[in-house]
Design a protein around this motif. Structure first.
Motif, PDB file in Angstrom:
ATOM      1  N   SER A 151      60.347  37.671  30.578  1.00 40.79           N
ATOM      2  CA  SER A 151      59.791  38.341  31.759  1.00 40.79           C
ATOM      3  C   SER A 151      58.636  39.249  31.382  1.00 40.79           C
ATOM      4  O   SER A 151      57.638  39.336  32.104  1.00 40.79           O
ATOM      5  N   LYS A 152      58.742  39.925  30.241  1.00 41.06           N
ATOM      6  CA  LYS A 152      57.680  40.839  29.822  1.00 41.06           C
ATOM      7  C   LYS A 152      56.498  40.093  29.202  1.00 41.06           C
ATOM      8  O   LYS A 152      55.340  40.489  29.382  1.00 41.06           O
ATOM      9  N   PHE A 153      56.762  39.002  28.483  1.00 40.03           N
ATOM     10  CA  PHE A 153      55.666  38.156  28.013  1.00 40.03           C
ATOM     11  C   PHE A 153      54.854  37.662  29.215  1.00 40.03           C
ATOM     12  O   PHE A 153      53.626  37.574  29.159  1.00 40.03           O
ATOM     13  N   ALA A 154      55.531  37.331  30.296  1.00 36.78           N
ATOM     14  CA  ALA A 154      54.847  36.858  31.497  1.00 36.78           C
ATOM     15  C   ALA A 154      53.992  37.962  32.114  1.00 36.78           C
ATOM     16  O   ALA A 154      52.858  37.716  32.548  1.00 36.78           O
ATOM     17  N   VAL A 155      54.504  39.182  32.161  1.00 39.24           N
ATOM     18  CA  VAL A 155      53.727  40.312  32.673  1.00 39.24           C
ATOM     19  C   VAL A 155      52.487  40.534  31.806  1.00 39.24           C
ATOM     20  O   VAL A 155      51.402  40.847  32.321  1.00 39.24           O
ATOM     21  N   GLU A 156      52.633  40.362  30.497  1.00 44.44           N
ATOM     22  CA  GLU A 156      51.496  40.509  29.592  1.00 44.44           C
ATOM     23  C   GLU A 156      50.405  39.489  29.924  1.00 44.44           C
ATOM     24  O   GLU A 156      49.216  39.839  30.033  1.00 44.44           O
ATOM     25  N   GLY A 157      50.783  38.224  30.067  1.00 45.40           N
ATOM     26  CA  GLY A 157      49.795  37.192  30.363  1.00 45.40           C
ATOM     27  C   GLY A 157      49.129  37.401  31.707  1.00 45.40           C
ATOM     28  O   GLY A 157      47.895  37.258  31.845  1.00 45.40           O
ATOM     29  N   LEU A 158      49.923  37.747  32.713  1.00 45.15           N
ATOM     30  CA  LEU A 158      49.405  38.004  34.050  1.00 45.15           C
ATOM     31  C   LEU A 158      48.394  39.147  34.027  1.00 45.15           C
ATOM     32  O   LEU A 158      47.304  39.052  34.597  1.00 45.15           O
ATOM     33  N   SER A 159      48.742  40.211  33.329  1.00 43.13           N
ATOM     34  CA  SER A 159      47.928  41.423  33.359  1.00 43.13           C
ATOM     35  C   SER A 159      46.668  41.300  32.519  1.00 43.13           C
ATOM     36  O   SER A 159      45.637  41.903  32.848  1.00 43.13           O
ATOM     37  N   GLU A 160      46.731  40.529  31.443  1.00 40.11           N
ATOM     38  CA  GLU A 160      45.531  40.317  30.641  1.00 40.11           C
ATOM     39  C   GLU A 160      44.486  39.546  31.451  1.00 40.11           C
ATOM     40  O   GLU A 160      43.287  39.865  31.398  1.00 40.11           O
ATOM     41  N   ALA A 161      44.941  38.556  32.210  1.00 46.29           N
ATOM     42  CA  ALA A 161      44.027  37.836  33.100  1.00 46.29           C
ATOM     43  C   ALA A 161      43.513  38.762  34.207  1.00 46.29           C
ATOM     44  O   ALA A 161      42.315  38.766  34.529  1.00 46.29           O
ATOM     45  N   LEU A 162      44.404  39.549  34.780  1.00 46.75           N
ATOM     46  CA  LEU A 162      44.036  40.482  35.849  1.00 46.75           C
ATOM     47  C   LEU A 162      42.929  41.426  35.402  1.00 46.75           C
ATOM     48  O   LEU A 162      41.972  41.672  36.142  1.00 46.75           O
ATOM     49  N   ALA A 163      43.050  41.967  34.193  1.00 40.61           N
ATOM     50  CA  ALA A 163      42.059  42.921  33.695  1.00 40.61           C
ATOM     51  C   ALA A 163      40.664  42.303  33.669  1.00 40.61           C
ATOM     52  O   ALA A 163      39.667  42.978  33.982  1.00 40.61           O
ATOM     53  N   GLN A 164      40.577  41.021  33.318  1.00 47.15           N
ATOM     54  CA  GLN A 164      39.282  40.346  33.283  1.00 47.15           C
ATOM     55  C   GLN A 164      38.749  40.106  34.693  1.00 47.15           C
ATOM     56  O   GLN A 164      37.537  40.154  34.937  1.00 47.15           O
ATOM     57  N   GLU A 165      39.658  39.864  35.627  1.00 49.78           N
ATOM     58  CA  GLU A 165      39.268  39.531  36.997  1.00 49.78           C
ATOM     59  C   GLU A 165      38.742  40.729  37.780  1.00 49.78           C
ATOM     60  O   GLU A 165      37.880  40.574  38.648  1.00 49.78           O
ATOM     61  N   VAL A 166      39.274  41.930  37.500  1.00 48.34           N
ATOM     62  CA  VAL A 166      38.996  43.074  38.372  1.00 48.34           C
ATOM     63  C   VAL A 166      38.080  44.128  37.752  1.00 48.34           C
ATOM     64  O   VAL A 166      37.743  45.112  38.419  1.00 48.34           O
ATOM     65  N   LYS A 167      37.657  43.929  36.507  1.00 46.93           N
ATOM     66  CA  LYS A 167      36.842  44.976  35.876  1.00 46.93           C
ATOM     67  C   LYS A 167      35.532  45.194  36.617  1.00 46.93           C
ATOM     68  O   LYS A 167      35.000  46.313  36.647  1.00 46.93           O
ATOM     69  N   GLY A 168      35.002  44.156  37.253  1.00 46.06           N
ATOM     70  CA  GLY A 168      33.764  44.296  38.018  1.00 46.06           C
ATOM     71  C   GLY A 168      33.910  45.107  39.284  1.00 46.06           C
ATOM     72  O   GLY A 168      32.916  45.503  39.898  1.00 46.06           O
ATOM     73  N   PHE A 169      35.156  45.371  39.698  1.00 41.82           N
ATOM     74  CA  PHE A 169      35.423  46.171  40.896  1.00 41.82           C
ATOM     75  C   PHE A 169      35.712  47.634  40.552  1.00 41.82           C
ATOM     76  O   PHE A 169      36.059  48.422  41.443  1.00 41.82           O
ATOM     77  N   GLY A 170      35.614  47.986  39.283  1.00 48.43           N
ATOM     78  CA  GLY A 170      35.932  49.355  38.886  1.00 48.43           C
ATOM     79  C   GLY A 170      37.416  49.614  38.722  1.00 48.43           C
ATOM     80  O   GLY A 170      37.845  50.769  38.654  1.00 48.43           O
TER      81      GLY A 170
END
Length: 274
Positions: A151-170
């Motif tokens: 479950s935590k490995f999954a949160v890691e993968g989800l969040s690493e992708a999320l960080a790349q997706e939203v950095k342009g929004f501040g």
């Protein structure tokens, strides 16, 4: 300037400790829990700067509703801390079907629903910080913790992708990875029905220094300063380990992984086919 912090699972453990730390310094806190009864003392002590909410994070619609109410009440959502979750321990063979599904529902999908609810608000603001409570067991795994680690490995993968997706929004994203801490987490976690064939393995495992040493488990109250510093820094890290035990072990485990990949590099390259 006071921040507005949205914290799930705020009635006990890290969630409550961190909620109190934010409140003590004058921030607004939206404190959620599956049972609002565990939040009453925060309201009594801190008053209107606490917005208590009863919330089941596995309910996507309820997550969106709670986030909208929080935004309406305080005017902004500066930091979201996805702390709510549960534990499940047992060997892979011992795992109960429903318990295995429930932990993914709580730890992964609960995190996903709260994150999705916060993102439109933070995009409109042009700022925000999403803090995902992962674990040292999201960067390496132990026997008997396989499903929790998954479950935590999954949160890691989800969040690493999320960080790349939203950095342009501040919007910033941080995975907080605590090693073991002396909370009530182990007592509140689900234990699988044991199979005697694994008794010796478990006895040997839990006799290891990682579990048996006097300083194996950190003091959860000592994490508050780190969390306050994390949400205040203008450039927070994607990953932050809490405690002194996880990093040396992670360094050892990842060195072994890199060595294995290197040993098998020729086979890997041939498998590319071109």
């Amino acid at each position: 300037m006071a921040k507005t912090i949205f914290i799930t699972g705020a009635s006990r453990g890290f969630g409550k400790i961190w909620a109190e730390a934010f409140l003590e310094r004058g921030d607004n806190v939206v404190a959620t829990s599956r049972s609002a009864g565990g939040l009453k003392d925060l309201v009594v002590k801190y008053g209107s700067v606490v917005l208590p909410m009863e919330l089941e994070v596995t309910n996507r619609a309820a997550c969106f509703d709670a986030m909208a109410k929080a935004k309406f009440h305080f005017g902004s959502i500066d930091v979201v801390i996805n702390n709510a979750g549960t534990g499940l321990f047992g060997t892979v063979e011992e795992l109960d079907e429903q318990a295995a599904k429930d932990i993914i529902d709580a730890n992964l999908f609960g995190t996903l629903w709260i994150t999705q609810a916060a993102l439109p608000i933070m995009r409109a603001q042009g700022s925000g910080h999403i803090v995902q409570l992962s674990s040292a067991l999201g960067i390496y795994s132990f026997a008997t913790a396989g499903m929790y680690c998954a479950s935590k490995f999954a949160v890691e993968g989800l969040s690493e992708a999320l960080a790349q997706e939203v950095k342009g929004f501040g919007i910033k994203v941080t995975l907080v990875e605590p090693n073991g801490y002396a909370t009530d987490f182990n007592n509140s976690s689900i234990q699988s029905n044991p199979i005697s064939a694994y008794d010796n393995m478990k006895a040997e495992l839990y006799a290891l220094p990682e579990f048996a040493a006097a300083d194996a488990y950190g003091d959860p109250k000592a994490t508050s300063e780190a969390i306050l510093e994390l949400v205040d820094t203008p450039n927070p890290p994607l990953r932050l380990i809490l405690g002194k035990k996880a990093l040396p072990l992670a360094q050892y485990i990842y060195a072994e992984r890199l060595a294995t990949w290197e040993d098998w590099k020729d086979v890997s390259v041939k498998a590319h086919g071109l």
